[in-house]
Design a protein around this motif. Structure first.
Motif, short mmCIF file in Angstrom:
data_model
loop_
_atom_site.label_atom_id
_atom_site.label_comp_id
_atom_site.label_asym_id
_atom_site.label_seq_id
_atom_site.Cartn_x
_atom_site.Cartn_y
_atom_site.Cartn_z
N LEU A 171 0.69 -1.24 0.08
CA LEU A 171 0.02 -0.07 -0.09
C LEU A 171 0.84 1.18 0.07
O LEU A 171 0.60 2.33 -0.60
N ALA A 172 2.02 1.37 0.95
CA ALA A 172 2.77 2.47 0.90
C ALA A 172 3.39 2.57 -0.36
O ALA A 172 3.67 3.62 -1.00
N THR A 173 3.93 1.59 -1.05
CA THR A 173 4.63 1.74 -2.22
C THR A 173 3.69 2.24 -3.25
O THR A 173 3.89 3.01 -4.16
N THR A 174 2.39 1.55 -3.34
CA THR A 174 1.32 2.06 -4.49
C THR A 174 1.26 3.72 -4.13
O THR A 174 1.15 4.63 -5.12
N PHE A 197 3.19 6.05 -2.85
CA PHE A 197 4.21 6.76 -3.33
C PHE A 197 4.35 6.91 -4.78
O PHE A 197 4.46 8.21 -5.36
N ILE A 198 4.16 5.90 -5.32
CA ILE A 198 4.34 5.86 -6.99
C ILE A 198 3.02 6.97 -7.55
O ILE A 198 3.36 7.76 -8.25
N GLY A 199 1.98 6.54 -6.89
CA GLY A 199 1.05 7.45 -7.33
C GLY A 199 1.09 8.75 -7.19
O GLY A 199 0.66 9.56 -8.04
N GLY A 200 1.53 8.93 -5.93
CA GLY A 200 1.81 10.83 -5.64
C GLY A 200 2.57 11.29 -6.60
O GLY A 200 2.73 12.25 -6.87
N PHE A 201 4.01 10.25 -6.75
CA PHE A 201 5.01 10.77 -7.70
C PHE A 201 4.34 10.99 -8.91
O PHE A 201 4.61 12.08 -9.73
N VAL A 202 3.40 10.05 -9.72
CA VAL A 202 2.93 10.52 -10.84
C VAL A 202 1.97 11.75 -11.04
O VAL A 202 1.99 12.47 -11.79
N ILE A 203 1.11 11.81 -9.90
CA ILE A 203 0.38 13.04 -9.90
C ILE A 203 1.21 14.26 -9.78
O ILE A 203 0.84 15.36 -10.41
N ALA A 204 2.36 14.20 -9.23
CA ALA A 204 2.96 15.54 -9.09
C ALA A 204 3.60 15.70 -10.39
O ALA A 204 3.84 17.13 -10.57
N GLN A 205 4.27 14.75 -11.21
CA GLN A 205 4.71 15.00 -12.65
C GLN A 205 3.69 15.65 -13.21
O GLN A 205 4.26 16.35 -14.34
N ASN A 206 2.49 15.32 -13.18
CA ASN A 206 1.55 15.72 -14.34
C ASN A 206 1.08 16.90 -13.99
O ASN A 206 -0.16 17.27 -14.41
N ALA A 207 1.02 17.55 -12.74
CA ALA A 207 0.52 18.62 -12.20
C ALA A 207 0.84 19.83 -13.20
O ALA A 207 1.73 19.88 -13.61
N ALA A 208 -0.51 20.51 -13.35
CA ALA A 208 -0.03 21.70 -14.24
C ALA A 208 0.59 22.83 -13.57
O ALA A 208 0.40 23.03 -12.35
N GLY A 209 1.14 23.76 -14.32
CA GLY A 209 1.61 24.84 -13.75
C GLY A 209 3.19 24.88 -13.41
O GLY A 209 3.60 25.85 -12.85
#
Length: 147
Positions: A12-15, A17-29
């Motif tokens: 769960l922690a790994t999922t 972490f990776i999900g948060g990383f992907v969202i941060a990379q795709n964030a607008a602005g």
């Protein structure tokens, strides 16, 4: 019993972490520090030319500013090209200012005939005077103007 719980929490922690990383990379602005895309060529600053004549010091004990370019000067552990003109043995014949006698004192205050190792790298304290604009605004006034 404990092993499946630990394995589940790790997954769960790994999922997350990776999900948060992907969202941060795709964030607008998100912008680059350059302020432009990677394929855009940005103009460089003008080359700052040395200023003629010596400038007055702004405060007591200020290291003098160098009134000439030092671009091609070699200063390393074995060579210091500043000393070709400014060493006390050559300054008179070259018409250059002599180094302060403090440059010939070691850490214990013993006077030497050669420049002390603590004063060997001139560009630690002295910089060429150029027509460069201030990088940061300031309200500094020379000490003699406070009278």
């Amino acid at each position: 019993m404990k092993l499946p719980v630990i394995a589940g929490l790790s997954a769960l922690a790994t999922t997350l972490f990776i999900g948060g990383f992907v969202i941060a990379q795709n964030a607008a602005g998100v912008q680059s520090l350059r302020g432009a895309d990677i394929d855009v060529t940005l103009p460089t600053d003008d080359i700052h030319r040395p200023m003629e004549g010596r400038k007055l010091r702004n405060y007591r004990q200020q290291p003098p500013i160098i009134p000439h370019s030092t671009d091609q000067y070699q200063i390393d552990l074995r060579t210091n090209q500043c000393l070709a003109c400014h060493d006390w043995t050559k300054a008179g014949e070259r018409g250059a200012p002599t180094l302060s006698m403090t440059h010939y004192l070691d850490r214990d205050g013993t006077q030497m005939d050669t420049v002390a190792g603590t004063r060997w790298f001139c560009n630690q304290c002295h910089v060429p005077q150029v027509n460069a604009p201030e990088l940061v605004g300031n309200t500094f006034a020379p000490s003699n103007s406070l009278k």
